[in-house]
Design a protein around this motif. Structure first.
Motif, PDB file in Angstrom:
ATOM      1  N   ASP A 211      30.235 -60.341  25.494  1.00  0.00           N
ATOM      2  CA  ASP A 211      30.976 -61.249  24.619  1.00  0.00           C
ATOM      3  C   ASP A 211      30.089 -61.802  23.501  1.00  0.00           C
ATOM      4  N   ALA A 212      30.713 -62.550  22.628  1.00  0.00           N
ATOM      5  CA  ALA A 212      30.004 -63.134  21.492  1.00  0.00           C
ATOM      6  C   ALA A 212      28.903 -64.083  21.954  1.00  0.00           C
ATOM      7  N   PHE A 213      29.140 -64.754  23.085  1.00  0.00           N
ATOM      8  CA  PHE A 213      28.132 -65.691  23.566  1.00  0.00           C
ATOM      9  C   PHE A 213      26.798 -64.986  23.835  1.00  0.00           C
ATOM     10  N   GLY A 214      26.876 -63.883  24.594  1.00  0.00           N
ATOM     11  CA  GLY A 214      25.660 -63.132  24.915  1.00  0.00           C
ATOM     12  C   GLY A 214      24.980 -62.601  23.660  1.00  0.00           C
ATOM     13  N   CYS A 215      25.808 -62.131  22.713  1.00  0.00           N
ATOM     14  CA  CYS A 215      25.234 -61.620  21.461  1.00  0.00           C
ATOM     15  C   CYS A 215      24.525 -62.734  20.688  1.00  0.00           C
ATOM     16  N   ALA A 216      25.125 -63.923  20.705  1.00  0.00           N
ATOM     17  CA  ALA A 216      24.529 -65.055  19.972  1.00  0.00           C
ATOM     18  C   ALA A 216      23.165 -65.405  20.559  1.00  0.00           C
ATOM     19  N   ALA A 217      23.108 -65.480  21.895  1.00  0.00           N
ATOM     20  CA  ALA A 217      21.842 -65.846  22.540  1.00  0.00           C
ATOM     21  C   ALA A 217      20.776 -64.779  22.282  1.00  0.00           C
ATOM     22  N   LEU A 218      21.191 -63.501  22.385  1.00  0.00           N
ATOM     23  CA  LEU A 218      20.224 -62.418  22.167  1.00  0.00           C
ATOM     24  C   LEU A 218      19.773 -62.382  20.707  1.00  0.00           C
ATOM     25  N   LEU A 219      20.707 -62.660  19.799  1.00  0.00           N
ATOM     26  CA  LEU A 219      20.318 -62.681  18.382  1.00  0.00           C
ATOM     27  C   LEU A 219      19.360 -63.843  18.102  1.00  0.00           C
ATOM     28  N   ASP A 220      19.567 -64.962  18.784  1.00  0.00           N
ATOM     29  CA  ASP A 220      18.617 -66.070  18.648  1.00  0.00           C
ATOM     30  C   ASP A 220      17.204 -65.610  18.985  1.00  0.00           C
ATOM     31  N   ALA A 221      17.116 -64.749  19.992  1.00  0.00           N
ATOM     32  CA  ALA A 221      15.798 -64.241  20.388  1.00  0.00           C
ATOM     33  C   ALA A 221      15.281 -63.203  19.402  1.00  0.00           C
ATOM     34  N   MET A 222      16.155 -62.303  18.979  1.00  0.00           N
ATOM     35  CA  MET A 222      15.712 -61.156  18.166  1.00  0.00           C
ATOM     36  C   MET A 222      15.330 -61.534  16.742  1.00  0.00           C
ATOM     37  N   ALA A 223      16.120 -62.416  16.127  1.00  0.00           N
ATOM     38  CA  ALA A 223      15.940 -62.687  14.698  1.00  0.00           C
ATOM     39  C   ALA A 223      14.668 -63.486  14.451  1.00  0.00           C
ATOM     40  N   SER A 224      13.873 -63.027  13.501  1.00  0.00           N
ATOM     41  CA  SER A 224      12.692 -63.800  13.098  1.00  0.00           C
ATOM     42  C   SER A 224      12.177 -63.237  11.792  1.00  0.00           C
ATOM     43  N   TYR A 225      11.614 -64.119  11.000  1.00  0.00           N
ATOM     44  CA  TYR A 225      10.909 -63.624   9.818  1.00  0.00           C
ATOM     45  C   TYR A 225       9.605 -63.014  10.308  1.00  0.00           C
ATOM     46  N   ASP A 226       9.283 -61.831   9.793  1.00  0.00           N
ATOM     47  CA  ASP A 226       8.089 -61.122  10.255  1.00  0.00           C
ATOM     48  C   ASP A 226       7.287 -60.664   9.045  1.00  0.00           C
ATOM     49  N   ASP A 237      15.945 -70.941  10.074  1.00  0.00           N
ATOM     50  CA  ASP A 237      16.533 -70.462  11.324  1.00  0.00           C
ATOM     51  C   ASP A 237      17.891 -71.106  11.576  1.00  0.00           C
ATOM     52  N   ILE A 238      18.816 -70.261  12.023  1.00  0.00           N
ATOM     53  CA  ILE A 238      20.105 -70.777  12.461  1.00  0.00           C
ATOM     54  C   ILE A 238      20.134 -70.600  13.964  1.00  0.00           C
ATOM     55  N   ASN A 239      20.600 -71.582  14.695  1.00  0.00           N
ATOM     56  CA  ASN A 239      20.781 -71.388  16.127  1.00  0.00           C
ATOM     57  C   ASN A 239      22.191 -70.842  16.349  1.00  0.00           C
ATOM     58  N   PHE A 240      22.254 -69.553  16.662  1.00  0.00           N
ATOM     59  CA  PHE A 240      23.552 -68.875  16.742  1.00  0.00           C
ATOM     60  C   PHE A 240      24.364 -69.354  17.948  1.00  0.00           C
ATOM     61  N   GLU A 241      23.642 -69.642  19.021  1.00  0.00           N
ATOM     62  CA  GLU A 241      24.372 -70.107  20.212  1.00  0.00           C
ATOM     63  C   GLU A 241      25.065 -71.442  19.916  1.00  0.00           C
ATOM     64  N   GLU A 242      24.326 -72.330  19.262  1.00  0.00           N
ATOM     65  CA  GLU A 242      24.937 -73.630  18.920  1.00  0.00           C
ATOM     66  C   GLU A 242      26.085 -73.478  17.932  1.00  0.00           C
ATOM     67  N   SER A 243      25.933 -72.498  17.039  1.00  0.00           N
ATOM     68  CA  SER A 243      26.968 -72.348  16.011  1.00  0.00           C
ATOM     69  C   SER A 243      28.284 -71.824  16.591  1.00  0.00           C
ATOM     70  N   LEU A 244      28.260 -71.362  17.837  1.00  0.00           N
ATOM     71  CA  LEU A 244      29.508 -70.898  18.473  1.00  0.00           C
ATOM     72  C   LEU A 244      30.521 -72.039  18.587  1.00  0.00           C
ATOM     73  N   SER A 245      30.026 -73.246  18.771  1.00  0.00           N
ATOM     74  CA  SER A 245      30.935 -74.368  18.991  1.00  0.00           C
ATOM     75  C   SER A 245      31.240 -75.135  17.697  1.00  0.00           C
ATOM     76  N   LEU A 458      29.959 -64.667  14.731  1.00  0.00           N
ATOM     77  CA  LEU A 458      29.893 -64.940  16.178  1.00  0.00           C
ATOM     78  C   LEU A 458      30.878 -66.031  16.561  1.00  0.00           C
ATOM     79  N   ASN A 459      30.954 -67.041  15.719  1.00  0.00           N
ATOM     80  CA  ASN A 459      31.865 -68.153  15.982  1.00  0.00           C
ATOM     81  C   ASN A 459      33.316 -67.671  16.013  1.00  0.00           C
ATOM     82  N   THR A 460      33.679 -66.862  15.000  1.00  0.00           N
ATOM     83  CA  THR A 460      35.066 -66.377  14.928  1.00  0.00           C
ATOM     84  C   THR A 460      35.384 -65.462  16.112  1.00  0.00           C
ATOM     85  N   THR A 461      34.447 -64.575  16.439  1.00  0.00           N
ATOM     86  CA  THR A 461      34.654 -63.668  17.575  1.00  0.00           C
ATOM     87  C   THR A 461      34.780 -64.476  18.871  1.00  0.00           C
TER      88      THR A 461
END
Lengths: 475, 478
Positions: A211-226, A237-245, A458-461
């Motif tokens: 679901d979108a929740f799992g994707c949000a949490a994983l994207l929080d981990a994956m995304a980073s400026y490198d 940084d955007i916290n994707f998990e928080e943005s779900l709500s 993620l929020n819409t999904t």
């Protein structure tokens, strides 16, 4: 069990990381679908133990205590990384990709690496040197590709999250065919360092989950400026998990005008129409957009991607690492035979196409022209997004297809990516989620957003998944 | 065109040079590996230089700044946006299977340098990475590769075909060498490969409207060979055309042992490099602010230094030009004249010191001469401690041993004899021993004066103060 339950259990100390890993590994070892190329029992258990022993350090991490499977395109220090190819069958990188490192830091435990189309070139996972992957819903069907193993892994509930890469649809199409949620982020959101390149200007790593929740949490981990990836984007940084709500209010959603002209199956169109009513039910407004010109994108994709691939794969020459043909007397034969034996047919075909379109005398007609089309598509999207917040369309033309079915007709296979490619050409984020079922097989739709609008996607999904149950179906 | 002095047998040579300059940066162009020469093979190698899967290049901004410096020094246009391209070809010392270079949007274009009063235009200068080194003669049965050089930043400076003779080509190359060493962006060491040259050579009749077909001579590694290779190539092409043949467009290699150029590959077999923009690197914007900050930190250029030497040291144009020909000599001169006479220092640097350097084919840094010691030498001449003649001996001695000037003079008793009493005695003895000559002189043979001076010098082993000897002799002989 979904990702959130698994993480909650760990955080509540109902299950240890070691127990979660053991359970995952048990299922992985029983796998009949050829989902994995390698799994790592010792490393996983010792990592899990480390997390259990340092529980307090990991409890707040986005992926705390959750087993994860990485697509075998991400380099893993000291552990084999094959990219689905004979060329790298025995290749062990001395470095971790940024994605793998980020996921480790986020408290996940890598248990295995998933099967994939060779060098991510394919839409069915059948070009893998390690054999085809079966679709968990029907073992005679393909799971999609190129991240077929990663999608099947979550679909079959062997792990609750996995990583994939999407160059022309390689996350969204297998997510669709396996009935799970998958997100291709904006180009530049997730570092490409240590991710084996296919088409550098479009390759982008992203998350799979139910679901979108799992994707949000994983994207929080994956995304980073490198700073090791010059195409990675520096931004807040955007916290994707928080943005779900979060409440983004009523949105204008672009929907496809004259969809029946696009050679899409009736079942997929029916699911699409149903989703449109879900969207209006959530208070969103639908606006028709003319998608017809975007279909020319597929032609430019199949020029640009092979062009870059022909160059990116030049390094696999038998000189430094990877497969080397035996007993060669001179360098020309070493190159020729190493590359003839080490690459599969699909990869060789794309290298040849790419070499051709970049050649003197053809460059202007093919490569340059394709770049113009690409710019045109970017502009088209920019215009769309003046009127709408999101675009909604089916992910695929049809449901999962039979193994070997279309290998005689490469154009039909390439057309599989018709609806996913435009987002890659423009570098836009897009999320695919299950939105219907027919014949006990999933159907999916995708939302495409503006640059770096992953939070909105993620929020819409998530909002859709709060009122529908397609994502809860399991094989 | 009034350049008939460059015609050879009625043919006009047309030459353009491509000069590869290795930039002196801490790290490589796209990797954090150290950029150094002479280390053990494959010790200065990062994942990126090995072309491992999934690794990505990151531009070294230091190299970019050096490119900007060169552009500023040659009055060129600095790109607002530069773009890196991939040049694709297979070779074992090219780990990625492509070289990252700049084709259409180089960092520098439309520059100009003055070579003996003539403008030579620079078409462009672009940044690119060097390849590794293949060695085929180290072992009997295998070739080996050293990747220390892989990824070292290069600035490739491409001239317009404005050069008309081999010697002009050498002078242009020396000018480029002077600029890059003045800017401190490269050591310009041709024997170590930090400056390499390809020459495009064609010939035409002076009345022709279009250039002839050119041959490209690859990888010439000394000033001398540039001249020889071009001259050989001009003669070869004249021979072909005068026998009614056609010059083929091809790449040739200069063999310095046989002093000839040989065909490497013809146009039909030329590589198709399949250039395209490197998708791993975004187009790089070069802002006005960056250019300004580079400008502020830029060292004095050769012409500026020469002008300053003429105005503040009162050197003539020729002397200032010679001393400023290379930065090292100019710096040396400035240190020497902190405590020594300017004109005398200039004379000795241009004369005796240069002669020694040329004789031993060395530059100042390689020699044992340091500015402080050399300055003392000049001071000792000025204050009459030693004569010019003795100074030459002292110079030889410090060249050979590196000893201090004062120590050499003391230990060898080289101090000038300026004591009139002591010299008087010596002169007395000499005049007594040479009465015939004394008589002849007195009867009008003035030229014999030199003979007496010579005898005194001989007797004093050159240490007599010449001015004093003259004075005393004149008095005695009158």
């Amino acid at each position: 069990m979904n990702f959130k339950q698994q993480r909650d259990n760990f955080r509540a100390k109902k299950i240890s990381a070691v127990e979660a890993v053991e359970e995952s590994l048990r299922k992985i070892k029983d796998d009949q679908l050829n989902i994995f190329i390698n799994h790592f029992e010792q490393e996983a258990l010792s990592n899990a133990m480390h997390i259990d022993n340092n529980f307090d350090d990991f409890i707040a991490k986005p992926l705390s205590g959750v087993p994860i499977a990485h697509k075998d395109i991400f380099c893993t220090e000291g552990l084999p990384t094959t990219c689905g190819s004979k060329m790298l069958e025995n290749f062990i990188p001395p470095y971790d990709s940024t994605v793998v490192k980020n996921c480790l830091d986020a408290g996940s435990i890598m248990v295995a690496k998933t099967n994939m189309d060779e060098f991510a070139m394919g839409s069915s996972n059948e070009t893998s040197y390690f054999g085809a992957v079966s679709n968990p819903w029907n073992h005679d069907l393909v799971p999609g590709g190129s991240s077929g193993g990663a999608a099947a892994c979550v679909s079959a509930n062997l792990t609750t999250i996995s990583t994939g890469t999407d160059t022309g649809g390689s996350i969204r199409q297998p997510a669709a065919l396996c009935g799970i949620t998958g997100l291709k982020p904006t180009y530049g959101l997730v570092s490409r360092w240590g991710m084996i390149a296919f088409c550098s200007s479009m390759d982008q790593a992203g998350p799979f989950s139910r679901d979108a929740f799992g994707c949000a949490a994983l994207l929080d981990a994956m995304a980073s400026y490198d700073e090791k990836d010059s195409t990675s984007t520096k931004r807040q940084d955007i916290n994707f998990e928080e943005s779900l709500s979060k409440n983004f209010g009523s949105l204008k959603v672009g929907v496809i005008k004259n969809i029946q002209e696009l050679d899409i199956s009736e079942d997929v169109i029916n699911a699409y129409e149903t989703s449109k009513t879900v969207l209006t039910g959530l208070g969103h407004k639908l606006v028709e957009v003319d998608f017809s010109e975007l279909s020319s994108g597929i032609c430019s994709y199949y020029v640009i991607a092979p062009a870059e691939c022909s160059s990116n794969l030049s390094r696999f020459d038998g000189v430094k690492y990877g497969y080397r043909s035996k007993g060669e007397k001179d360098i020309a034969n070493l190159y020729m035979n190493t590359r003839s034996d080490g690459f599969g047919d699909e990869v060789k075909k794309r290298i040849l196409i790419g070499t051709h379109v970049l050649s003197a005398g053809f460059y202007d007609a093919y490569y340059l022209q394709a770049q113009k089309v690409r710019r045109m598509i970017k502009l088209k999207f920019e215009n769309f997004f003046k009127d709408v917040d999101l675009i909604f369309m089916p992910t695929t033309l049809d449901q999962a297809f039979e193994k070997n079915r279309k290998s005689d007709d490469p154009n039909r296979m390439y057309k599989e990516d018709l609806l996913t490619i435009p987002a890659n050409l423009a570098g836009l984020p897009a999320i695919s989620f299950p939105n219907g079922f027919k014949n006990n097989l999933p159907i999916a739709g995708q939302l495409i957003g503006k640059y770096f609008a992953e939070d909105l996607l993620l929020n819409t999904t998530n909002k859709i998944q709060e009122v529908t149950d397609w994502h809860k179906m399991t094989p | 065109m009034a350049q008939n002095d460059t015609l050879i047998k009625g043919w006009q040579p047309v030459i353009g040079l491509e000069v590869h300059v290795q930039l002196m940066t801490n790290t490589k162009l796209f990797s954090p590996a150290k950029n150094q020469f002479g280390e053990d093979a494959n010790t200065l190698v990062d994942l990126i230089d090995l072309g491992l899967p999934g690794v990505l290049p990151v531009l070294n901004e230091g190299a970019m700044k050096q490119g900007i410096k060169f552009g500023l020094a040659t009055n060129a246009k600095i790109a607002e946006t530069m773009i890196f391209d991939r040049k694709n070809y297979f070779y074992p010392d090219l780990p990625k299977g492509y070289q990252i270079t700049q084709l259409h949007y180089p960092i520098v274009r439309d520059g100009v340098v003055m070579v003996n009063g003539k403008k030579i235009r620079i078409h462009q200068a672009h940044l690119e990475e060097d390849a590794g080194k293949s060695m085929h003669d180290k072992y009997d049965d295998k070739s080996v590769i050293d990747l220390n050089r892989s990824g070292v930043p290069l600035l490739e400076i491409v001239s317009e075909p404005d050069i008309r003779s081999a010697s002009e080509a050498v002078n242009y190359l020396k000018k480029i060498h002077q600029i890059i060493t003045y800017l401190d962006i490269s050591d310009g060491n041709m024997s170590q490969g930090s400056m390499r040259c390809d020459a495009n050579v064609s010939i035409m009749k002076p009345e022709d409207k279009e250039f002839g077909t050119r041959a490209e001579i690859k990888n010439i590694n000394s000033f001398k060979f540039v001249e020889k290779a071009i001259n050989f190539e001009i003669k070869r092409q004249i021979k072909i055309l005068e026998a009614n043949g056609t010059v083929e467009q091809e790449t040739r290699l200069y063999d310095s042992i046989k002093d000839e150029t040989r065909s490497m590959r013809t146009k039909e077999f030329a590589n198709d490099y399949r250039y395209f923009p490197c998708p791993d690197l975004v187009p790089t914007n070069i802002t006005e602010e960056l250019i300004e900050s580079v400008k502020e930190n830029m060292d004095e250029l050769p012409e500026e230094k020469q002008d300053r030497f003429m105005s503040s040291y009162n050197l003539n144009e020729y002397d200032a030009g010679v001393i400023c020909a290379d930065k090292e000599t100019a710096n040396f001169f400035e240190k020497v004249v902190e405590n020594a006479d300017v004109q005398l220092a200039a004379k000795w640097i241009i004369g005796d010191l240069n002669a020694l350097l040329n004789k031993h084919d060395m530059d100042l840094q390689e020699s044992r001469i340091d500015a402080e010691n050399f300055s003392e030498l000049i001071q000792k001449i000025t204050d009459n401690t030693i004569s010019g003649k003795i100074a030459k001996e002292v110079l030889e001695e410090i060249w050979n041993t590196g000893a201090k000037v004062s120590e050499v003079i003391d230990s060898k008793g080289m101090q000038q004899i300026s004591d009139a009493g002591e010299l008087d005695n010596t002169i007395e003895i000499i005049l007594n021993e040479n009465t015939d000559q004394v008589n002849a002189y007195k009867s009008g043979k003035d030229k014999l004066f030199g003979f007496f001076v010579g005898q005194v010098m001989k007797a004093t082993q050159g240490k007599a103060n010449p001015r004093l000897v003259n004075e005393l002799l004149k008095k005695k002989l009158s």
